[in-house]
Design a protein around this motif. Structure first.
Motif, short mmCIF file in Angstrom:
data_model
loop_
_atom_site.label_atom_id
_atom_site.label_comp_id
_atom_site.label_asym_id
_atom_site.label_seq_id
_atom_site.Cartn_x
_atom_site.Cartn_y
_atom_site.Cartn_z
N GLY A 69 -18.66 5.61 -6.76
CA GLY A 69 -19.69 6.29 -6.01
C GLY A 69 -19.32 7.76 -5.95
N TRP A 70 -20.20 8.54 -5.37
CA TRP A 70 -19.94 9.97 -5.26
C TRP A 70 -20.30 10.45 -3.86
N TYR A 71 -19.76 11.63 -3.51
CA TYR A 71 -20.07 12.22 -2.22
C TYR A 71 -19.91 13.73 -2.32
N GLU A 72 -20.67 14.44 -1.50
CA GLU A 72 -20.61 15.91 -1.48
C GLU A 72 -20.75 16.38 -0.05
N THR A 78 0.86 -1.19 0.00
CA THR A 78 0.00 0.00 0.00
C THR A 78 0.89 1.23 0.00
N LEU A 79 0.55 2.16 -0.87
CA LEU A 79 1.29 3.42 -0.96
C LEU A 79 0.57 4.51 -0.16
N ALA A 80 1.33 5.48 0.32
CA ALA A 80 0.70 6.64 0.94
C ALA A 80 -0.04 7.40 -0.15
N GLY A 81 -1.28 7.74 0.12
CA GLY A 81 -2.07 8.51 -0.83
C GLY A 81 -1.83 9.99 -0.65
N ASP A 82 -2.64 10.79 -1.32
CA ASP A 82 -2.47 12.25 -1.24
C ASP A 82 -2.79 12.81 0.13
N SER A 83 -3.46 12.04 0.98
CA SER A 83 -3.73 12.46 2.36
C SER A 83 -2.50 12.26 3.24
N GLY A 84 -1.51 11.50 2.74
CA GLY A 84 -0.34 11.16 3.53
C GLY A 84 -0.52 9.86 4.30
N VAL A 85 -1.71 9.28 4.23
CA VAL A 85 -2.03 8.05 4.96
C VAL A 85 -1.70 6.84 4.09
N THR A 86 -1.04 5.85 4.70
CA THR A 86 -0.73 4.60 4.00
C THR A 86 -1.82 3.59 4.33
N ALA A 87 -3.00 3.91 3.87
CA ALA A 87 -4.21 3.10 4.08
C ALA A 87 -5.30 3.75 3.24
N PHE A 88 -6.50 3.18 3.29
CA PHE A 88 -7.63 3.80 2.62
C PHE A 88 -7.98 5.10 3.33
N TYR A 89 -8.19 6.17 2.56
CA TYR A 89 -8.64 7.45 3.11
C TYR A 89 -9.99 7.76 2.48
N GLY A 90 -10.98 8.01 3.29
CA GLY A 90 -12.34 8.16 2.82
C GLY A 90 -12.63 9.44 2.06
N ALA A 91 -13.79 9.47 1.45
CA ALA A 91 -14.27 10.64 0.71
C ALA A 91 -14.33 11.84 1.66
N ASN A 92 -13.84 12.98 1.19
CA ASN A 92 -13.82 14.16 2.03
C ASN A 92 -13.65 15.41 1.17
N PRO A 93 -14.58 15.64 0.23
CA PRO A 93 -14.42 16.81 -0.65
C PRO A 93 -14.61 18.12 0.11
#
Length: 176
Positions: free
Chosen positions: A172-175, A109-124
């Motif tokens: 999926g989508w989120y707002e 697993t790579l660090a995502g754009d959140s900096g977390v090396t895990a799943f990071y949830g929707a947060n627009p």
């Protein structure tokens, strides 16, 4: 699979410039394709969704799973999850598998754009409108991509361009 490109979403189709690949079956008990994400997949304490796949193309030797938001106000989207070197005999990730770096199967697993090396949830950003979250499973033609040469999701995407032989997308989508 429903179409994830329409006028509700400001971002591009991130898969348009890539090779047109065969698809396969991708399902989830946690995401309804094209529908609003549940609160379980939202925010800092989000749970990665259950994903299951079948009908992989002949020659699949490993898998990668990514989650990308092409609607983020960054000019380059936002990577929420990037995992690769999943063994080809794995056919499902249970809900919450994204909390562990190796998914319990020895994956990377790579660090995502959140900096977390895990799943990071929707947060627009609040008021930015609806964002798409594209969960893609990539069928890969090698058992292992070079983990020591792949430092981020963009580099993974570059490697997947050359090694993917199939791709299935559930979104999926989120707002806020």
């Amino acid at each position: 699979m429903s179409n994830y490109t329409d006028s509700r979403f400001p971002g591009p189709d991130p898969y348009a410039p890539l090779k047109n690949l065969p698809t396969f079956t991708l399902t989830s008990t946690d995401i309804a394709d094209g529908e609003k994400l549940s609160e379980a997949q939202v925010g800092d304490d989000a749970t990665s969704p259950q994903l299951a796949w079948s009908g992989l193309p002949e020659g699949t030797k490993s898998l990668a799973v990514t989650c990308f938001d092409p609607d983020a106000p960054t000019g380059s989207g936002f990577w929420h999850w990037s995992v690769f070197n999943i063994p080809a005999d794995v056919t499902e990730l249970p809900s919450g598998a994204g909390a562990t770096e190796d998914l319990g199967v020895g994956a990377v697993t790579l660090a995502g754009d959140s900096g977390v090396t895990a799943f990071y949830g929707a947060n627009p950003p609040e008021g930015h409108g609806p964002h798409r979250y594209l969960f893609a499973v990539h069928a890969v033609d090698v058992e292992e991509l070079p983990a020591d040469e792949i430092a981020n999701p963009t580099q993974l995407g570059f490697n997947l361009y050359f090694h993917s032989i199939g791709r299935a997308i559930l979104w999926g989508w989120y707002e806020n």
